[in-house]
Design a protein around this motif. Structure first.
Motif, PDB file in Angstrom:
ATOM      1  N   THR A  21       0.903  -1.317   0.061  1.00 60.98           N
ATOM      2  CA  THR A  21       0.110   0.048   0.014  1.00 60.98           C
ATOM      3  C   THR A  21       0.900   1.197  -0.119  1.00 60.98           C
ATOM      4  O   THR A  21       0.673   2.064  -0.736  1.00 60.98           O
ATOM      5  N   ARG A  22       1.848   1.148   0.982  1.00 55.45           N
ATOM      6  CA  ARG A  22       2.731   2.319   0.857  1.00 55.45           C
ATOM      7  C   ARG A  22       3.461   2.637  -0.504  1.00 55.45           C
ATOM      8  O   ARG A  22       3.578   3.785  -0.869  1.00 55.45           O
ATOM      9  N   LYS A  23       3.968   1.552  -1.130  1.00 57.85           N
ATOM     10  CA  LYS A  23       4.592   1.761  -2.568  1.00 57.85           C
ATOM     11  C   LYS A  23       3.661   2.276  -3.563  1.00 57.85           C
ATOM     12  O   LYS A  23       3.642   3.203  -4.335  1.00 57.85           O
ATOM     13  N   ILE A  24       2.204   1.983  -3.485  1.00 60.08           N
ATOM     14  CA  ILE A  24       1.087   2.500  -4.385  1.00 60.08           C
ATOM     15  C   ILE A  24       0.986   3.922  -3.963  1.00 60.08           C
ATOM     16  O   ILE A  24       0.918   4.790  -4.892  1.00 60.08           O
ATOM     17  N   LEU A  25       0.987   4.390  -2.724  1.00 58.93           N
ATOM     18  CA  LEU A  25       0.714   5.677  -2.451  1.00 58.93           C
ATOM     19  C   LEU A  25       1.976   6.771  -2.652  1.00 58.93           C
ATOM     20  O   LEU A  25       1.545   7.829  -3.176  1.00 58.93           O
ATOM     21  N   GLU A  26       3.070   6.073  -2.686  1.00 58.50           N
ATOM     22  CA  GLU A  26       4.185   6.673  -2.881  1.00 58.50           C
ATOM     23  C   GLU A  26       4.323   7.143  -4.426  1.00 58.50           C
ATOM     24  O   GLU A  26       4.461   8.153  -4.887  1.00 58.50           O
ATOM     25  N   SER A  27       4.232   5.853  -5.194  1.00 65.46           N
ATOM     26  CA  SER A  27       4.149   6.048  -6.541  1.00 65.46           C
ATOM     27  C   SER A  27       3.251   6.908  -7.107  1.00 65.46           C
ATOM     28  O   SER A  27       3.183   7.635  -8.217  1.00 65.46           O
ATOM     29  N   GLY A  28       1.822   7.112  -6.633  1.00 62.28           N
ATOM     30  CA  GLY A  28       0.821   7.794  -7.074  1.00 62.28           C
ATOM     31  C   GLY A  28       0.843   9.408  -6.544  1.00 62.28           C
ATOM     32  O   GLY A  28      -0.069   9.949  -6.695  1.00 62.28           O
ATOM     33  N   ASN A  29       2.013   9.601  -5.885  1.00 65.97           N
ATOM     34  CA  ASN A  29       1.953  10.937  -5.382  1.00 65.97           C
ATOM     35  C   ASN A  29       0.911  11.456  -4.444  1.00 65.97           C
ATOM     36  O   ASN A  29       0.489  12.474  -4.321  1.00 65.97           O
ATOM     37  N   PHE A  30       0.424  10.460  -3.679  1.00 68.88           N
ATOM     38  CA  PHE A  30      -0.681  10.599  -2.919  1.00 68.88           C
ATOM     39  C   PHE A  30      -0.543  11.576  -1.746  1.00 68.88           C
ATOM     40  O   PHE A  30      -1.538  12.460  -1.345  1.00 68.88           O
ATOM     41  N   ALA A  31       0.583  11.636  -1.056  1.00 72.01           N
ATOM     42  CA  ALA A  31       0.564  12.331   0.015  1.00 72.01           C
ATOM     43  C   ALA A  31       2.320  12.770   0.227  1.00 72.01           C
ATOM     44  O   ALA A  31       3.047  12.048  -0.055  1.00 72.01           O
ATOM     45  N   GLU A  32       2.390  13.844   0.808  1.00 71.11           N
ATOM     46  CA  GLU A  32       3.910  14.421   1.105  1.00 71.11           C
ATOM     47  C   GLU A  32       4.559  13.293   1.783  1.00 71.11           C
ATOM     48  O   GLU A  32       5.798  12.941   1.940  1.00 71.11           O
ATOM     49  N   ASP A  33       3.681  12.878   3.188  1.00 70.95           N
ATOM     50  CA  ASP A  33       4.317  12.219   4.365  1.00 70.95           C
ATOM     51  C   ASP A  33       3.246  10.847   4.221  1.00 70.95           C
ATOM     52  O   ASP A  33       2.245  11.186   4.436  1.00 70.95           O
ATOM     53  N   ILE A  34       3.809   9.795   4.472  1.00 67.66           N
ATOM     54  CA  ILE A  34       3.240   8.670   4.729  1.00 67.66           C
ATOM     55  C   ILE A  34       3.622   7.796   6.044  1.00 67.66           C
ATOM     56  O   ILE A  34       4.583   7.348   5.901  1.00 67.66           O
ATOM     57  N   VAL A  35       2.763   7.781   7.082  1.00 66.79           N
ATOM     58  CA  VAL A  35       3.143   7.347   8.228  1.00 66.79           C
ATOM     59  C   VAL A  35       2.411   6.095   8.243  1.00 66.79           C
ATOM     60  O   VAL A  35       1.035   5.915   8.110  1.00 66.79           O
ATOM     61  N   VAL A  36       3.077   5.076   8.798  1.00 65.67           N
ATOM     62  CA  VAL A  36       2.625   3.536   8.948  1.00 65.67           C
ATOM     63  C   VAL A  36       2.593   3.179  10.307  1.00 65.67           C
ATOM     64  O   VAL A  36       3.779   3.395  10.873  1.00 65.67           O
ATOM     65  N   HIS A  37       1.592   2.566  11.033  1.00 67.00           N
ATOM     66  CA  HIS A  37       1.435   2.116  12.117  1.00 67.00           C
ATOM     67  C   HIS A  37       0.664   0.645  12.125  1.00 67.00           C
ATOM     68  O   HIS A  37      -0.414   0.344  11.512  1.00 67.00           O
ATOM     69  N   GLN A  38       1.637  -0.297  12.437  1.00 68.99           N
ATOM     70  CA  GLN A  38       1.059  -1.701  12.405  1.00 68.99           C
ATOM     71  C   GLN A  38       0.086  -1.849  13.780  1.00 68.99           C
ATOM     72  O   GLN A  38      -0.635  -2.922  13.743  1.00 68.99           O
ATOM     73  N   SER A  39       0.161  -1.058  14.636  1.00 70.09           N
ATOM     74  CA  SER A  39      -0.681  -1.099  15.769  1.00 70.09           C
ATOM     75  C   SER A  39      -1.773  -0.135  15.751  1.00 70.09           C
ATOM     76  O   SER A  39      -1.200   1.095  15.717  1.00 70.09           O
ATOM     77  N   PRO A  40      -3.085  -0.440  15.697  1.00 64.98           N
ATOM     78  CA  PRO A  40      -4.051   0.651  16.053  1.00 64.98           C
ATOM     79  C   PRO A  40      -3.870   1.429  17.232  1.00 64.98           C
ATOM     80  O   PRO A  40      -4.275   2.594  17.292  1.00 64.98           O
ATOM     81  N   THR A  41      -3.588   0.747  18.302  1.00 68.22           N
ATOM     82  CA  THR A  41      -3.313   1.656  19.661  1.00 68.22           C
ATOM     83  C   THR A  41      -2.217   2.364  19.554  1.00 68.22           C
ATOM     84  O   THR A  41      -2.357   3.655  20.142  1.00 68.22           O
ATOM     85  N   ASP A  42      -1.228   2.123  18.711  1.00 70.28           N
ATOM     86  CA  ASP A  42      -0.135   3.239  18.755  1.00 70.28           C
ATOM     87  C   ASP A  42      -0.507   4.220  17.866  1.00 70.28           C
ATOM     88  O   ASP A  42      -0.192   5.512  18.212  1.00 70.28           O
ATOM     89  N   ALA A  43      -1.291   3.876  16.836  1.00 66.60           N
ATOM     90  CA  ALA A  43      -1.700   5.067  15.920  1.00 66.60           C
ATOM     91  C   ALA A  43      -2.718   6.198  16.700  1.00 66.60           C
ATOM     92  O   ALA A  43      -2.535   7.144  16.691  1.00 66.60           O
ATOM     93  N   ILE A  44      -3.711   5.575  17.608  1.00 66.10           N
ATOM     94  CA  ILE A  44      -4.435   6.380  18.688  1.00 66.10           C
ATOM     95  C   ILE A  44      -3.505   7.253  19.435  1.00 66.10           C
ATOM     96  O   ILE A  44      -3.651   8.457  19.513  1.00 66.10           O
ATOM     97  N   THR A  45      -2.327   6.528  20.012  1.00 63.61           N
ATOM     98  CA  THR A  45      -1.529   7.403  20.663  1.00 63.61           C
ATOM     99  C   THR A  45      -0.770   8.449  19.902  1.00 63.61           C
ATOM    100  O   THR A  45      -0.742   9.697  20.281  1.00 63.61           O
ATOM    101  N   ALA A  46      -0.501   8.304  18.732  1.00 59.95           N
ATOM    102  CA  ALA A  46       0.283   9.321  18.013  1.00 59.95           C
ATOM    103  C   ALA A  46      -0.832  10.265  17.630  1.00 59.95           C
ATOM    104  O   ALA A  46      -0.435  11.412  17.458  1.00 59.95           O
ATOM    105  N   LEU A  47      -2.099   9.970  17.269  1.00 63.37           N
ATOM    106  CA  LEU A  47      -3.015  10.988  17.013  1.00 63.37           C
ATOM    107  C   LEU A  47      -3.609  11.850  18.497  1.00 63.37           C
ATOM    108  O   LEU A  47      -3.542  13.115  18.289  1.00 63.37           O
ATOM    109  N   ARG A  48      -3.516  11.358  19.632  1.00 62.54           N
ATOM    110  CA  ARG A  48      -3.665  12.032  20.740  1.00 62.54           C
ATOM    111  C   ARG A  48      -2.603  12.840  21.165  1.00 62.54           C
ATOM    112  O   ARG A  48      -2.988  13.949  21.448  1.00 62.54           O
TER     113      ARG A  48
END
Length: 127
Positions: A21-48
């Motif tokens: 998914t990251r490779k598709i997003l990068e090659s499609g110039n979808f976003a300047e920065d792509i942040v990946v979290h394998q843990s949804p709880t880590d993602a919640i912490t990062a958002l909070r």
């Protein structure tokens, strides 16, 4: 092709799916920065704590630690600027019509997308 978003958050417990998914997003110039979290709880912490401020989120549904739907419940409680402008795409291999229906019933979910993400799907999302 111009970059469409500043920050994209990808939440999926599967390393290979994240890689593809990251490779598709990068090659499609979808976003300047792509942040990946394998843990949804880590993602919640990062958002909070504000360490990630996404314009768009790709969210898997079936994860062992916390489902995508449980993530959405937690997301609702997060205080962040312009949260209502964050687009969430449920990115799942689920064929269960209930998952699709529940996804689209959530006010933050823009669309249900079947895995794997493809260049064509990405183009369709940006129309």
């Amino acid at each position: 092709m111009p970059v469409r978003y500043k920050t994209c958050l990808l939440i999926d417990d599967n390393y290979i799916d994240n890689f593809v998914t990251r490779k598709i997003l990068e090659s499609g110039n979808f976003a300047e920065d792509i942040v990946v979290h394998q843990s949804p709880t880590d993602a919640i912490t990062a958002l909070r704590n504000g360490s990630v401020k996404p314009d768009v989120i790709f969210l898997d549904i079936r994860m062992p630690e916390m489902t995508g739907f449980e993530f959405l419940v937690e997301f609702e409680t997060i205080e962040m600027e312009e949260k209502e402008k964050v687009k969430i795409f449920m990115l799942s291999s689920s064929l269960d019509p209930t998952d699709m229906s529940n996804s689209l019933d959530n006010k933050y979910v823009a669309q249900f997308v079947h895995k794997p993400l493809t260049h064509q799907t990405l183009e369709d999302l940006c129309k």
